[in-house]
Design a protein around this motif. Sequence first.
Motif, PDB file in Angstrom:
ATOM      1  N   ALA A 163       0.837  -1.206   0.000  1.00 37.23           N
ATOM      2  CA  ALA A 163       0.000   0.000   0.000  1.00 37.23           C
ATOM      3  C   ALA A 163       0.868   1.251   0.000  1.00 37.23           C
ATOM      4  CB  ALA A 163      -0.931  -0.009   1.210  1.00 37.23           C
ATOM      5  N   ALA A 164       1.954   1.223   0.765  1.00 35.62           N
ATOM      6  CA  ALA A 164       2.852   2.377   0.848  1.00 35.62           C
ATOM      7  C   ALA A 164       3.518   2.647  -0.498  1.00 35.62           C
ATOM      8  CB  ALA A 164       3.901   2.146   1.926  1.00 35.62           C
ATOM      9  N   GLN A 165       3.870   1.587  -1.228  1.00 35.56           N
ATOM     10  CA  GLN A 165       4.503   1.773  -2.540  1.00 35.56           C
ATOM     11  C   GLN A 165       3.538   2.411  -3.533  1.00 35.56           C
ATOM     12  OE1 GLN A 165       5.679  -1.711  -5.055  1.00 35.56           O
ATOM     13  NE2 GLN A 165       7.699  -0.726  -5.089  1.00 35.56           N
ATOM     14  N   ILE A 166       2.298   1.928  -3.554  1.00 36.12           N
ATOM     15  CA  ILE A 166       1.305   2.509  -4.458  1.00 36.12           C
ATOM     16  C   ILE A 166       0.998   3.946  -4.041  1.00 36.12           C
ATOM     17  CG2 ILE A 166      -1.054   2.296  -5.338  1.00 36.12           C
ATOM     18  CD1 ILE A 166      -0.817  -0.742  -4.862  1.00 36.12           C
ATOM     19  N   GLN A 167       0.911   4.169  -2.738  1.00 35.55           N
ATOM     20  CA  GLN A 167       0.658   5.518  -2.215  1.00 35.55           C
ATOM     21  C   GLN A 167       1.767   6.473  -2.633  1.00 35.55           C
ATOM     22  OE1 GLN A 167       0.887   5.849   2.104  1.00 35.55           O
ATOM     23  NE2 GLN A 167      -0.896   7.201   2.115  1.00 35.55           N
ATOM     24  N   GLU A 168       2.997   5.983  -2.607  1.00 34.99           N
ATOM     25  CA  GLU A 168       4.145   6.810  -3.009  1.00 34.99           C
ATOM     26  C   GLU A 168       4.064   7.190  -4.481  1.00 34.99           C
ATOM     27  OE1 GLU A 168       9.060   6.560  -3.201  1.00 34.99           O
ATOM     28  OE2 GLU A 168       7.880   4.884  -2.396  1.00 34.99           O
ATOM     29  N   GLN A 169       3.617   6.257  -5.315  1.00 33.56           N
ATOM     30  CA  GLN A 169       3.519   6.547  -6.749  1.00 33.56           C
ATOM     31  C   GLN A 169       2.431   7.589  -7.021  1.00 33.56           C
ATOM     32  OE1 GLN A 169       6.061   5.312  -8.441  1.00 33.56           O
ATOM     33  NE2 GLN A 169       6.515   4.370  -6.451  1.00 33.56           N
ATOM     34  N   PHE A 170       1.310   7.495  -6.318  1.00 33.89           N
ATOM     35  CA  PHE A 170       0.285   8.526  -6.441  1.00 33.89           C
ATOM     36  C   PHE A 170       0.821   9.871  -5.964  1.00 33.89           C
ATOM     37  CE2 PHE A 170      -3.227   5.253  -6.577  1.00 33.89           C
ATOM     38  CZ  PHE A 170      -3.747   5.684  -7.784  1.00 33.89           C
ATOM     39  N   GLY A 171       1.622   9.829  -4.904  1.00 36.12           N
ATOM     40  CA  GLY A 171       2.197  11.056  -4.359  1.00 36.12           C
ATOM     41  C   GLY A 171       3.091  11.779  -5.351  1.00 36.12           C
ATOM     42  N   CYS A 172       3.699  11.035  -6.256  1.00 31.95           N
ATOM     43  CA  CYS A 172       4.543  11.655  -7.292  1.00 31.95           C
ATOM     44  C   CYS A 172       3.727  12.547  -8.224  1.00 31.95           C
ATOM     45  CB  CYS A 172       5.263  10.582  -8.105  1.00 31.95           C
ATOM     46  SG  CYS A 172       6.465   9.618  -7.161  1.00 31.95           S
ATOM     47  N   PHE A 173       2.404  12.339  -8.237  1.00 31.35           N
ATOM     48  CA  PHE A 173       1.506  13.168  -9.057  1.00 31.35           C
ATOM     49  C   PHE A 173       0.673  14.104  -8.179  1.00 31.35           C
ATOM     50  CE2 PHE A 173       2.261   9.251 -11.431  1.00 31.35           C
ATOM     51  CZ  PHE A 173       2.653   9.742 -12.669  1.00 31.35           C
ATOM     52  N   GLN A 174       1.162  14.344  -6.944  1.00 31.57           N
ATOM     53  CA  GLN A 174       0.510  15.242  -5.984  1.00 31.57           C
ATOM     54  C   GLN A 174      -0.890  14.770  -5.580  1.00 31.57           C
ATOM     55  OE1 GLN A 174       2.271  16.918  -8.801  1.00 31.57           O
ATOM     56  NE2 GLN A 174       3.874  16.601  -7.281  1.00 31.57           N
ATOM     57  N   LEU A 175      -1.077  13.461  -5.531  1.00 31.59           N
ATOM     58  CA  LEU A 175      -2.338  12.900  -5.039  1.00 31.59           C
ATOM     59  C   LEU A 175      -2.119  12.324  -3.644  1.00 31.59           C
ATOM     60  CD1 LEU A 175      -4.062  11.026  -8.009  1.00 31.59           C
ATOM     61  CD2 LEU A 175      -4.506  13.280  -7.101  1.00 31.59           C
TER      62      LEU A 175
END
Length: 320
Positions: A163-175
């Motif tokens: 979950a943290a890895q997917i969350q990090e990838q969304f975070g790269c797009f400011q989500l």
Amino acid sequence: MSFSSEVKKELLAVPVRARHCQLAEIAAMISGCGRMHRQDGQLHVTFETENIQVAQRYASLLKQAGGITAAVTQAHPLPQKKKTSYAADLAEEASVQKLFQMLKILGNDGHVRENLTLADGLLLQKSCCKRAFLRGAFLTAGSMSNPKKSYHFEIVCSSLEQAAQIQEQFGCFQLEAKTVSRKNHEVLYIKEGAQIVDALNIMGAHTALMDLENVRIIKEMRNDINRRVNCETANINKTVHAAYRQQEAIRYLQKQGVLQSLPQQLQEMAQLRVENPQATIRELSGLCSPPVGRSGVNHRLRRLEELAEQMGYGKRDDHP
């Protein structure tokens, strides 16, 4: 077909031409539905899902990225869900080894990384690869509610690290995706409509994005109309209550026999209010002779109420 199914149908049609993006999407799909096991002493990597089209896309990406052939077969029925699952199984040693090398599951020392739920960070360096990874994650473990009912986007993960890895990838797009524990899983979710629109855009579901935007526009228009109606209703109630209170105060002054002794301006205002019980402050100001501003009308009405209160209005049963 549900809105979630429509989104997946659109994502399944998104072409992935660059090999590095193909690998990122495969890594996400393995992360969501892959498992590694031994059977008859042979190592297998099995991808299993309830959506046959997702299984077919996985097999297609394997063929495109590495020339690996994986036949999609019916795995076994799921009677509790009244559904069937489909599997793409790799058992040939050369194919398994090639998959491990492509996804960097096989280390330089020749040892296999057993945790398939995490993608190697080297596969997620480019923005396009991050998009492909998030698309693969949603295809295998994601869902969306019907936006006409509520805004909810989620991806079910098998571990907090995933979950943290997917969350990090969304975070790269400011989500700002959030996580919550649900039974034996970690669920990554987004509930804000505008952010779900951004998530669909990132993954490539542009038609679903427009559908969601249309729903949001209609909802916002309805909410705006409701707010205005509620505001106007509150203002009307406030005006009616104030007018009723003013009339009762004037009648109290009449009952006490003091109204005729008040200044002419107050007598005029008292008469206008009683004769025009539903008139607004603006309307009363135009009825005065000569016309008086709204602040002047408010001042005179407040003065009448104050005089009534000084004489005992509201302290006994005179005030209904």
